[in-house]
Write a protein that holds these residues in place. Structure first.
Motif, PDB file in Angstrom:
ATOM      1  N   ASP A 104      93.886 -68.733  -5.145  1.00 29.86           N
ATOM      2  CA  ASP A 104      93.867 -68.355  -6.549  1.00 29.86           C
ATOM      3  C   ASP A 104      93.316 -66.928  -6.708  1.00 29.86           C
ATOM      4  O   ASP A 104      93.137 -66.200  -5.734  1.00 29.86           O
ATOM      5  CB  ASP A 104      93.064 -69.365  -7.374  1.00 29.86           C
ATOM      6  CG  ASP A 104      91.620 -69.454  -6.934  1.00 29.86           C
ATOM      7  OD1 ASP A 104      91.207 -68.653  -6.089  1.00 29.86           O
ATOM      8  OD2 ASP A 104      90.908 -70.339  -7.422  1.00 29.86           O
ATOM      9  N   ASP A 105      93.015 -66.549  -7.931  1.00 32.85           N
ATOM     10  CA  ASP A 105      92.643 -65.161  -8.195  1.00 32.85           C
ATOM     11  C   ASP A 105      91.298 -64.783  -7.596  1.00 32.85           C
ATOM     12  O   ASP A 105      90.976 -63.601  -7.487  1.00 32.85           O
ATOM     13  CB  ASP A 105      92.604 -64.915  -9.711  1.00 32.85           C
ATOM     14  CG  ASP A 105      93.990 -64.980 -10.297  1.00 32.85           C
ATOM     15  OD1 ASP A 105      94.949 -64.801  -9.524  1.00 32.85           O
ATOM     16  OD2 ASP A 105      94.122 -65.229 -11.510  1.00 32.85           O
ATOM     17  N   SER A 124      90.129 -63.314   8.910  1.00 36.88           N
ATOM     18  CA  SER A 124      90.873 -62.178   8.394  1.00 36.88           C
ATOM     19  C   SER A 124      90.206 -61.680   7.122  1.00 36.88           C
ATOM     20  O   SER A 124      89.631 -62.448   6.371  1.00 36.88           O
ATOM     21  CB  SER A 124      92.318 -62.586   8.117  1.00 36.88           C
ATOM     22  OG  SER A 124      92.345 -63.681   7.254  1.00 36.88           O
ATOM     23  N   GLY A 125      90.313 -60.382   6.914  1.00 37.27           N
ATOM     24  CA  GLY A 125      89.774 -59.826   5.684  1.00 37.27           C
ATOM     25  C   GLY A 125      90.641 -60.253   4.511  1.00 37.27           C
ATOM     26  O   GLY A 125      91.836 -60.030   4.517  1.00 37.27           O
ATOM     27  N   GLU A 126      90.033 -60.896   3.551  1.00 36.98           N
ATOM     28  CA  GLU A 126      90.865 -61.450   2.499  1.00 36.98           C
ATOM     29  C   GLU A 126      90.148 -61.411   1.149  1.00 36.98           C
ATOM     30  O   GLU A 126      88.966 -61.094   1.056  1.00 36.98           O
ATOM     31  CB  GLU A 126      91.295 -62.882   2.825  1.00 36.98           C
ATOM     32  CG  GLU A 126      90.303 -63.929   2.444  1.00 36.98           C
ATOM     33  CD  GLU A 126      89.350 -64.259   3.551  1.00 36.98           C
ATOM     34  OE1 GLU A 126      89.154 -65.445   3.772  1.00 36.98           O
ATOM     35  OE2 GLU A 126      88.775 -63.354   4.147  1.00 36.98           O
ATOM     36  N   LEU A 127      90.927 -61.772   0.155  1.00 40.15           N
ATOM     37  CA  LEU A 127      90.453 -61.782  -1.227  1.00 40.15           C
ATOM     38  C   LEU A 127      89.292 -62.760  -1.382  1.00 40.15           C
ATOM     39  O   LEU A 127      89.369 -63.895  -0.961  1.00 40.15           O
ATOM     40  CB  LEU A 127      91.609 -62.208  -2.118  1.00 40.15           C
ATOM     41  CG  LEU A 127      91.452 -62.107  -3.617  1.00 40.15           C
ATOM     42  CD1 LEU A 127      91.465 -60.671  -4.021  1.00 40.15           C
ATOM     43  CD2 LEU A 127      92.593 -62.843  -4.273  1.00 40.15           C
ATOM     44  N   GLY A 128      88.222 -62.312  -1.970  1.00 40.65           N
ATOM     45  CA  GLY A 128      87.118 -63.203  -2.286  1.00 40.65           C
ATOM     46  C   GLY A 128      86.081 -63.322  -1.203  1.00 40.65           C
ATOM     47  O   GLY A 128      84.944 -63.658  -1.474  1.00 40.65           O
ATOM     48  N   PHE A 129      86.465 -63.064   0.035  1.00 39.43           N
ATOM     49  CA  PHE A 129      85.507 -63.238   1.110  1.00 39.43           C
ATOM     50  C   PHE A 129      85.264 -61.967   1.902  1.00 39.43           C
ATOM     51  O   PHE A 129      84.299 -61.876   2.631  1.00 39.43           O
ATOM     52  CB  PHE A 129      85.963 -64.337   2.066  1.00 39.43           C
ATOM     53  CG  PHE A 129      85.985 -65.686   1.435  1.00 39.43           C
ATOM     54  CD1 PHE A 129      84.803 -66.371   1.229  1.00 39.43           C
ATOM     55  CD2 PHE A 129      87.166 -66.260   1.024  1.00 39.43           C
ATOM     56  CE1 PHE A 129      84.815 -67.615   0.642  1.00 39.43           C
ATOM     57  CE2 PHE A 129      87.182 -67.502   0.437  1.00 39.43           C
ATOM     58  CZ  PHE A 129      86.000 -68.178   0.242  1.00 39.43           C
TER      59      PHE A 129
END
Lengths: 222, 182
Positions: free
Chosen positions: A136-137, A179-184
């Motif tokens: 999600d966002d 992996s570098g990702e959204l939120g984390f």
């Protein structure tokens, strides 16, 4: 009086430790390399990572993934590449959670969460489409009504590991990376196996290990 | 529940709803989902996880279903654990037919549900072609907590379902199972 010894064994168990995991109230801890249901990750700017290359569908031994790619719209691209995953479906009544799709993915788009507690009353629920797989966002996996998410369980998502070296190096040792990702954001990989045996790896992947030499299995043989 | 002078003036007609039968239904359902005896139907590696679920670490006895019945006459729930070969299919159907109503089926694991990675001539591609399945548990094999999640889903289904209604043909997977005339 031989039969009393049997009662003694039973009586002794009353005072011992309880081993039972009271499942609906609590969950047993899962190892860091546990494979659960998938997510489709997004970059930190919100773009989708999937480029619709269908390598995951090709490598899947159970043929449970269906991907169809499409060209990115020029004015509003979905992924930074030329193409994006237009249709992405996983049939969880075929998926055997072997993680080969995660290994095959060139952009680390598909990873597996540790969520394994789900069941279906309907076959159609088992086919997860992109609406359900994509994070999600805030970069968290979507919680579906037939899945049993607990607070904090979405943190160890996006872990992936290359089990074999791309160059065929037999001494290659896979290490779980994030992996570098959204939120984390970007997290430290887990220590390699020589160090992992001595340190207790936490479930939440709070990467506080300072092993600078750990290559997380990306660049081939070491 | 009983309105102004309802029960004493007009008898059961004065009741707003069938509270006697309603509570009896809840009692019967409570008894059913708290003692769903599974039939022993382990076919492959999922059976190992099924045994592990029954053992001390996960302890199916908490749900009142620790006795895996070897006789289908005494079982309420068939956990199809493992891949069903074409040769096993009539056996499975016969055991299902021998179970007494009410009966439920959990398809445990991807092999039982769809054939999984064994997409070949020897394996039935989904046990719901043979018996009507209530709950599908995904995984290869599903862990004990997945199986317990499926069992709890089945409990919900028993709680919210109808008491006396039997499954009609074509329910379950949406497939019509035709019985051979005897």
């Amino acid at each position: 009086m031989g039969y009393l010894e049997g009662f003694g064994v039973t009586l002794k168990q009353i005072f011992g430790d309880r081993v039972t995991t009271q499942y609906p109230k609590q969950k047993a801890p899962k190892p860091e390399r546990a494979h659960g249901r998938h997510v489709l990750n997004r970059y930190e700017d919100g773009m989708e990572k999937c480029i619709g290359c269908e390598l995951c569908a090709g490598v899947c031994p159970a043929r449970c993934i269906y991907v169809r790619g499409a060209d990115n719209p020029i004015d509003d691209p979905v992924s930074p590449g030329e193409r994006y995953g237009y249709v992405y479906e996983i049939n969880y009544l075929r998926c055997i959670h072997c993680d080969m799709c995660v290994e095959a993915c060139p952009t680390e788009a598909i990873t597996e969460t540790k969520l394994f507690e789900f069941s279906f009353t309907n076959r159609l629920d088992a086919i997860y489409t992109k609406d359900e797989l994509l994070v999600d966002d805030e970069g968290r996996p979507r919680r579906l009504p037939w899945e049993d998410w607990r607070p904090g369980e979405e943190i160890p998502t996006s872990a992936w590991m290359r089990a074999t070296a791309p160059a065929g190096n037999a001494a290659f040792e896979g290490v779980v990376a994030w992996s570098g990702e959204l939120g984390f954001g970007v997290r430290e990989p887990e220590p390699d196996q020589a160090h992992a045996d001595t340190s207790v790896a936490p479930l939440a992947g709070s990467g506080s290990h300072d092993h600078g030499e750990t290559d997380h299995g990306h660049g081939g043989g070491h | 529940m009983a309105r102004e002078g309802g029960l004493f003036d007009r008898g059961l007609e004065g009741l707003s709803h069938n509270f006697l039968t309603g509570n009896l239904e809840r009692l019967v359902k409570w008894a059913r989902y708290n003692s769903t005896f599974p039939a022993t139907f382990g076919l492959a590696c999922c059976a190992i996880e099924m045994m592990g679920t029954g053992a001390a670490h996960y302890d199916l006895a908490r749900f009142g279903m620790e006795v895996f019945r070897a006789s289908p006459r005494q079982a309420d729930l068939m956990i199809v654990a493992g891949r069903v070969s074409q040769k096993m299919a009539p056996v499975l159907r016969q055991i299902y037919d021998q179970m007494a109503e009410p009966k439920w089926v959990i398809s445990m694991g991807v092999c039982a549900s769809t054939g999984g990675m064994f997409n070949n001539y020897a394996i039935v591609q989904g046990v719901d072609q043979i018996v009507p399945v209530d709950v599908y548990a995904p995984g290869c094999p599903p862990g004990p907590m997945t199986l317990m999640h499926a069992i709890l889903t089945l409990h919900e289904k028993i709680k919210t379902g109808e008491l006396t209604k039997r499954r009609g043909a074509g329910e379950g997977a949406g497939l019509v199972i035709e019985q051979r005339p005897r």
